[in-house]
Design an enzyme around this catalytic site. Sequence first.
Site, mmCIF file in Angstrom:
data_model
loop_
_atom_site.group_PDB
_atom_site.id
_atom_site.type_symbol
_atom_site.label_atom_id
_atom_site.label_comp_id
_atom_site.label_asym_id
_atom_site.label_seq_id
_atom_site.Cartn_x
_atom_site.Cartn_y
_atom_site.Cartn_z
ATOM 1 N N SER A 181 0.866 -1.028 -0.020
ATOM 2 C CA SER A 181 -0.001 0.023 0.056
ATOM 3 C C SER A 181 0.931 1.202 0.058
ATOM 4 C CB SER A 181 -0.868 -0.049 1.235
ATOM 5 O OG SER A 181 -1.376 1.067 1.517
ATOM 6 N N THR A 232 0.373 3.473 1.882
ATOM 7 C CA THR A 232 0.480 4.004 3.162
ATOM 8 C C THR A 232 2.046 3.507 3.661
ATOM 9 O OG1 THR A 232 -0.568 3.682 5.363
ATOM 10 C CG2 THR A 232 -0.208 1.807 4.230
ATOM 11 N N TYR A 261 -1.610 -1.080 11.116
ATOM 12 C CA TYR A 261 -2.168 -1.599 9.656
ATOM 13 C C TYR A 261 -0.992 -1.248 8.535
ATOM 14 C CZ TYR A 261 -3.656 -1.411 4.813
ATOM 15 O OH TYR A 261 -4.004 -1.497 3.293
ATOM 16 N N LYS A 319 2.043 -3.664 6.666
ATOM 17 C CA LYS A 319 2.500 -3.491 5.294
ATOM 18 C C LYS A 319 3.911 -3.474 5.033
ATOM 19 C CE LYS A 319 -1.724 -4.197 3.158
ATOM 20 N NZ LYS A 319 -1.930 -5.633 2.732
ATOM 21 N N TYR A 334 -0.620 0.099 -3.637
ATOM 22 C CA TYR A 334 -1.817 0.341 -4.295
ATOM 23 C C TYR A 334 -1.887 1.860 -3.610
ATOM 24 C CZ TYR A 334 -2.790 -4.585 -4.218
ATOM 25 O OH TYR A 334 -2.954 -5.920 -4.374
ATOM 26 N N PHE A 335 -2.294 2.946 -4.403
ATOM 27 C CA PHE A 335 -2.856 3.934 -4.142
ATOM 28 C C PHE A 335 -4.359 3.790 -3.709
ATOM 29 C CE2 PHE A 335 0.699 6.899 -3.857
ATOM 30 C CZ PHE A 335 1.800 6.262 -4.264
ATOM 31 N N LEU A 376 -13.721 7.031 1.581
ATOM 32 C CA LEU A 376 -14.672 7.891 0.823
ATOM 33 C C LEU A 376 -15.685 7.589 -0.268
ATOM 34 C CD1 LEU A 376 -14.976 10.937 0.308
ATOM 35 C CD2 LEU A 376 -13.315 10.909 -1.383
#
Length: 338
Positions: free
Chosen positions: A125, A127, A149, A153, A177-178, A200
Amino acid sequence: MKILLTGGLGYIGSHTAVELINSGYDVVIVDDLSNSKIEVLDAINEITGVKPKFYQIDVCDKQELVKVFEENSNIFAVIHFAGFKAVGESVKQPLKYYRNNMDSTFTLLEVMEKFNVNNFIFSSSATVYAVSEVMPIDESFPLGASNPYGRTKLFNENVLIDYQKANPDFNVILLRYFNPIGAHESGLLGEDPNGIPNNLMPYICKVAVGELDHLNIFGNDYKTKDGTGVRDYIHVVDLAVGHVKALDKLVNNKNYGLGIFNLGTGIGYSVLDIVNTFNKVNSNLVKYEFAERRPGDIDKMYASPKKAEEELGFKATRNLEDMCKSSYEYQKNHKEKK
Ligand code: UFG
């Protein structure tokens, strides 16, 4: 060629299963159904005409995983999607996240080693990147996740890199992944989280079908063009195609080694861009109110998608309108079925 997908009935896993089957791969799915539904298997069947072999198991259960490898000889690669993914929950229950998200990778690697399966693609991710003022983010940017979390990753990436170093015959691709949104064009696959959504697009969709009253936009004083947060949203079907490209790379390069790639579009859209586009293409009126910033959020984040384009031949092709339309179609369709 046989590919094992862990978490293959989840949001990204199921879309990837479809793209893999459409590209001629033979897909085997394991999923514990902790955050997915068995009906997804029928949806994959309806879209592709193929019902993948399915095992309802927890990837951390080594005995059960061994059985899967025994019953399916010649697995070429594993794509590891399975994992807990709610940032807020990970802050409250870190052990649950560390135990599950790390143990599943350890177990998989041990079982793969036993059966001499040497190709691994990991769901990582964006992130994992440290907060940066500089955009776009490329794969060489400093790392540093900010919640449990995200750290699972990042730690998993490190485990896989160390394991690959120690085992030169092992090949691994880390896909960062974005923000995946959107749904399959059939309206049969998509994202429908349990309870009130954190992210969102699922939230907007629930407002659009009348299940929630309005969207709270977290912050309107960020240093962005309209004050709302900017992210790199990528259509989930494009993301799925990215996995096929990564797999093709491993198929065509026996001694590939290690690859790390962003999967994004390179375009940053604000929360207001998303709401306005959603309302335009769906002739809807998603009401919103500005609210406090959400703790831990940053002002903007978008990818440099160049490396994936140059080395994997991957480029996202679906635009924001496609993402908004397909998300809503799935939500409507899904609501009617419930
Ligand atoms: N937002 C709102 N209201 C909401 C939900 C979100 O205004 O109800 C805003 C956020 O503040 C942010 C943007 O919409 O500016 C996107 O938020 P998401 O929760 O959809 O996505 P994040 O970028 O926070 O996080 C996502 C995934 C993480 C992943 C990360 C990688 O949820 O798992 O992208 O960048 F790690």
